[in-house]
Design a protein around this motif. Structure first.
Motif, PDB file in Angstrom:
ATOM      1  N   PHE A   9       0.841  -1.197   0.000  1.00  0.00           N
ATOM      2  CA  PHE A   9       0.000   0.000   0.000  1.00  0.00           C
ATOM      3  C   PHE A   9       0.878   1.249   0.000  1.00  0.00           C
ATOM      4  O   PHE A   9       2.057   1.206   0.358  1.00  0.00           O
ATOM      5  CB  PHE A   9      -0.952   0.020   1.207  1.00  0.00           C
ATOM      6  CG  PHE A   9      -0.265  -0.083   2.547  1.00  0.00           C
ATOM      7  CD1 PHE A   9       0.236   1.042   3.177  1.00  0.00           C
ATOM      8  CD2 PHE A   9      -0.136  -1.308   3.178  1.00  0.00           C
ATOM      9  CE1 PHE A   9       0.868   0.962   4.404  1.00  0.00           C
ATOM     10  CE2 PHE A   9       0.489  -1.407   4.407  1.00  0.00           C
ATOM     11  CZ  PHE A   9       1.003  -0.269   5.025  1.00  0.00           C
ATOM     12  N   ARG A  10       0.298   2.359  -0.432  1.00  0.00           N
ATOM     13  CA  ARG A  10       1.030   3.626  -0.473  1.00  0.00           C
ATOM     14  C   ARG A  10       1.196   4.186   0.937  1.00  0.00           C
ATOM     15  O   ARG A  10       0.288   4.111   1.755  1.00  0.00           O
ATOM     16  CB  ARG A  10       0.295   4.645  -1.346  1.00  0.00           C
ATOM     17  CG  ARG A  10       0.308   4.337  -2.823  1.00  0.00           C
ATOM     18  CD  ARG A  10      -0.251   5.509  -3.640  1.00  0.00           C
ATOM     19  NE  ARG A  10      -1.582   5.871  -3.211  1.00  0.00           N
ATOM     20  CZ  ARG A  10      -2.697   5.290  -3.641  1.00  0.00           C
ATOM     21  NH1 ARG A  10      -2.617   4.282  -4.514  1.00  0.00           N
ATOM     22  NH2 ARG A  10      -3.887   5.674  -3.217  1.00  0.00           N
ATOM     23  N   PHE A  11       2.337   4.772   1.179  1.00  0.00           N
ATOM     24  CA  PHE A  11       2.591   5.457   2.442  1.00  0.00           C
ATOM     25  C   PHE A  11       2.946   6.904   2.115  1.00  0.00           C
ATOM     26  O   PHE A  11       3.871   7.165   1.358  1.00  0.00           O
ATOM     27  CB  PHE A  11       3.732   4.782   3.205  1.00  0.00           C
ATOM     28  CG  PHE A  11       4.042   5.439   4.515  1.00  0.00           C
ATOM     29  CD1 PHE A  11       5.137   6.270   4.653  1.00  0.00           C
ATOM     30  CD2 PHE A  11       3.223   5.229   5.612  1.00  0.00           C
ATOM     31  CE1 PHE A  11       5.426   6.884   5.851  1.00  0.00           C
ATOM     32  CE2 PHE A  11       3.499   5.834   6.818  1.00  0.00           C
ATOM     33  CZ  PHE A  11       4.603   6.669   6.941  1.00  0.00           C
ATOM     34  N   ARG A  12       2.170   7.831   2.662  1.00  0.00           N
ATOM     35  CA  ARG A  12       2.380   9.234   2.340  1.00  0.00           C
ATOM     36  C   ARG A  12       2.634  10.030   3.611  1.00  0.00           C
ATOM     37  O   ARG A  12       2.001   9.800   4.641  1.00  0.00           O
ATOM     38  CB  ARG A  12       1.169   9.819   1.601  1.00  0.00           C
ATOM     39  CG  ARG A  12       0.861   9.152   0.266  1.00  0.00           C
ATOM     40  CD  ARG A  12       0.040  10.050  -0.619  1.00  0.00           C
ATOM     41  NE  ARG A  12      -1.262  10.356  -0.038  1.00  0.00           N
ATOM     42  CZ  ARG A  12      -2.077  11.305  -0.513  1.00  0.00           C
ATOM     43  NH1 ARG A  12      -1.711  12.042  -1.528  1.00  0.00           N
ATOM     44  NH2 ARG A  12      -3.258  11.499   0.041  1.00  0.00           N
ATOM     45  N   VAL A  48      -4.450  -1.470   9.921  1.00  0.00           N
ATOM     46  CA  VAL A  48      -4.015  -2.184   8.718  1.00  0.00           C
ATOM     47  C   VAL A  48      -3.949  -3.687   8.975  1.00  0.00           C
ATOM     48  O   VAL A  48      -4.393  -4.497   8.146  1.00  0.00           O
ATOM     49  CB  VAL A  48      -2.648  -1.652   8.252  1.00  0.00           C
ATOM     50  CG1 VAL A  48      -2.068  -2.544   7.153  1.00  0.00           C
ATOM     51  CG2 VAL A  48      -2.776  -0.220   7.746  1.00  0.00           C
ATOM     52  N   ALA A  49      -3.394  -4.082  10.121  1.00  0.00           N
ATOM     53  CA  ALA A  49      -3.219  -5.502  10.428  1.00  0.00           C
ATOM     54  C   ALA A  49      -4.565  -6.226  10.472  1.00  0.00           C
ATOM     55  O   ALA A  49      -4.720  -7.309   9.893  1.00  0.00           O
ATOM     56  CB  ALA A  49      -2.481  -5.665  11.761  1.00  0.00           C
ATOM     57  N   ILE A  50      -5.558  -5.636  11.156  1.00  0.00           N
ATOM     58  CA  ILE A  50      -6.868  -6.280  11.262  1.00  0.00           C
ATOM     59  C   ILE A  50      -7.587  -6.257   9.916  1.00  0.00           C
ATOM     60  O   ILE A  50      -8.256  -7.229   9.537  1.00  0.00           O
ATOM     61  CB  ILE A  50      -7.724  -5.598  12.338  1.00  0.00           C
ATOM     62  CG1 ILE A  50      -7.042  -5.728  13.701  1.00  0.00           C
ATOM     63  CG2 ILE A  50      -9.110  -6.209  12.392  1.00  0.00           C
ATOM     64  CD1 ILE A  50      -6.802  -7.147  14.141  1.00  0.00           C
ATOM     65  N   VAL A  58      -5.822  -2.613   1.693  1.00  0.00           N
ATOM     66  CA  VAL A  58      -5.395  -1.312   2.206  1.00  0.00           C
ATOM     67  C   VAL A  58      -4.699  -0.575   1.074  1.00  0.00           C
ATOM     68  O   VAL A  58      -3.700  -1.052   0.527  1.00  0.00           O
ATOM     69  CB  VAL A  58      -4.449  -1.467   3.409  1.00  0.00           C
ATOM     70  CG1 VAL A  58      -4.027  -0.106   3.942  1.00  0.00           C
ATOM     71  CG2 VAL A  58      -5.112  -2.296   4.501  1.00  0.00           C
ATOM     72  N   SER A  59      -5.238   0.563   0.690  1.00  0.00           N
ATOM     73  CA  SER A  59      -4.674   1.293  -0.449  1.00  0.00           C
ATOM     74  C   SER A  59      -3.662   2.346  -0.029  1.00  0.00           C
ATOM     75  O   SER A  59      -2.722   2.638  -0.771  1.00  0.00           O
ATOM     76  CB  SER A  59      -5.796   1.969  -1.251  1.00  0.00           C
ATOM     77  OG  SER A  59      -6.533   2.860  -0.428  1.00  0.00           O
ATOM     78  N   VAL A  69      -4.262   8.559   8.744  1.00  0.00           N
ATOM     79  CA  VAL A  69      -5.469   8.015   8.120  1.00  0.00           C
ATOM     80  C   VAL A  69      -5.087   6.794   7.296  1.00  0.00           C
ATOM     81  O   VAL A  69      -4.160   6.856   6.476  1.00  0.00           O
ATOM     82  CB  VAL A  69      -6.165   9.047   7.199  1.00  0.00           C
ATOM     83  CG1 VAL A  69      -7.372   8.420   6.519  1.00  0.00           C
ATOM     84  CG2 VAL A  69      -6.594  10.274   7.987  1.00  0.00           C
ATOM     85  N   ALA A  70      -5.783   5.673   7.524  1.00  0.00           N
ATOM     86  CA  ALA A  70      -5.606   4.473   6.708  1.00  0.00           C
ATOM     87  C   ALA A  70      -6.831   4.321   5.819  1.00  0.00           C
ATOM     88  O   ALA A  70      -7.962   4.343   6.301  1.00  0.00           O
ATOM     89  CB  ALA A  70      -5.434   3.242   7.600  1.00  0.00           C
ATOM     90  N   THR A  71      -6.608   4.202   4.517  1.00  0.00           N
ATOM     91  CA  THR A  71      -7.699   4.095   3.555  1.00  0.00           C
ATOM     92  C   THR A  71      -7.862   2.650   3.113  1.00  0.00           C
ATOM     93  O   THR A  71      -6.907   2.031   2.652  1.00  0.00           O
ATOM     94  CB  THR A  71      -7.424   4.982   2.320  1.00  0.00           C
ATOM     95  OG1 THR A  71      -7.208   6.326   2.755  1.00  0.00           O
ATOM     96  CG2 THR A  71      -8.612   4.944   1.362  1.00  0.00           C
TER      97      THR A  71
END
Length: 278
Positions: A9-12, A48-50, A58-59, A69-71
């Motif tokens: 997933f992307r990390f910003r 993210v883990a769950i 997870v994008s 924020v996790a999308t």
């Protein structure tokens, strides 16, 4: 914003994050501020883990100057109970780390001052994220509960409306109390909820499309009773998240949800009366 791709997933990192880090260095609070951001990142990784355990995609994980924020791609049509579990995962991680800080202090690994800072920081992160304002964890939980009780469209608009009011109230308090940090957070939450209203037609389309794709996976079946003169788009607004439906068209017969969604999404029959589809 700095971008990278980790674990699929992307990390910003928001550019203002580096501004905050710079100010922390100048004021001699670099270690404390860095610790807070690490705790926020760990909080998001709990989500993210769950989410991955539940099979969600997870994008993106975005690190903001005052949080993260996790999308998730599957946050539209899945079971609302799964959304609640994912939302609680972040605060749960903070609670675990609070216990860790007490353990490290009691065994002499950490000083009392550092253990207290670590414990209080985790408590603030968990408590703030549990505020019932979307898109915070508490707001997502409230929205999921509403989705369990009413159609998806009504639940989302109601939760966003309440979140907008609460974010506006927070903004007013921050101005009255001259709290700059609270002001920035309130402005962000207010803007996000206003954008949510603007983008909701697209979100609702995503919800309907995901329901159509997930038809074989949804176990719970609910019945909806409608009038034959109601249109396809009107009936689609009565669909709920995490369940498939059998539409009983009064005086006509049963209409499967798949047929309703196909007519709406692929045949452009938005204004067609559902009685004609039976």
């Amino acid at each position: 914003m700095n971008k990278g791709k980790w674990f699929g997933f992307r990390f910003r990192i928001h550019i203002l994050f580096w501004v905050v880090i710079g100010l922390a260095v100048l004021t001699g609070h670099f270690l404390e501020v860095l610790t807070l951001f690490v705790l926020v990142l760990i909080h998001e990784m709990g989500h993210v883990a769950i989410a991955k355990e539940l099979g969600w995609t997870v994008s993106e994980v975005q690190l903001l100057p005052f949080g993260g924020v996790a999308t998730m791609e599957e946050a539209y049509a899945t079971d609302p109970l799964d959304e609640i579990v994912v939302s609680l995962a972040g605060p749960f991680v903070n609670v675990v780390m609070m216990g860790l800080s007490f353990l490290c202090w009691s065994t002499g690994i950490w000083t009392e001052e550092w253990a207290r800072f670590f414990l209080v920081s985790n408590a603030i992160i968990a408590g703030f994220n549990l505020l019932p304002i979307w898109p915070l964890d508490g707001g997502r939980i409230v929205q999921a509960i509403l989705c369990k009780c009413m159609p998806y469209r009504r639940a989302v608009l109601l939760s966003m409306g309440a979140s907008t009011v609460m974010a506006g109230t927070m903004l007013g308090i921050s101005i009255f109390e001259a709290q700059i940090s609270l002001l920035l957070i309130a402005m962000y939450l207010l803007v996000v909820n206003i954008q949510g209203f603007v983008r909701f037609p697209y979100q609702f389309f995503r919800f309907l499309m995901e329901k159509y794709v997930r038809q074989p996976e949804e176990g719970e079946v609910q019945a909806i009773s409608v009038q034959p003169e109601e249109t396809v788009i009107q009936v689609s607004r009565k669909l709920r998240r995490g369940a498939s439906h059998l539409v009983y068209v009064q005086g006509t017969g049963l209409l499967p949800e798949e047929k309703l969604l196909h007519a709406l999404l692929f045949e452009q029959m938005h204004d067609t009366e559902v009685g004609q589809l039976v």
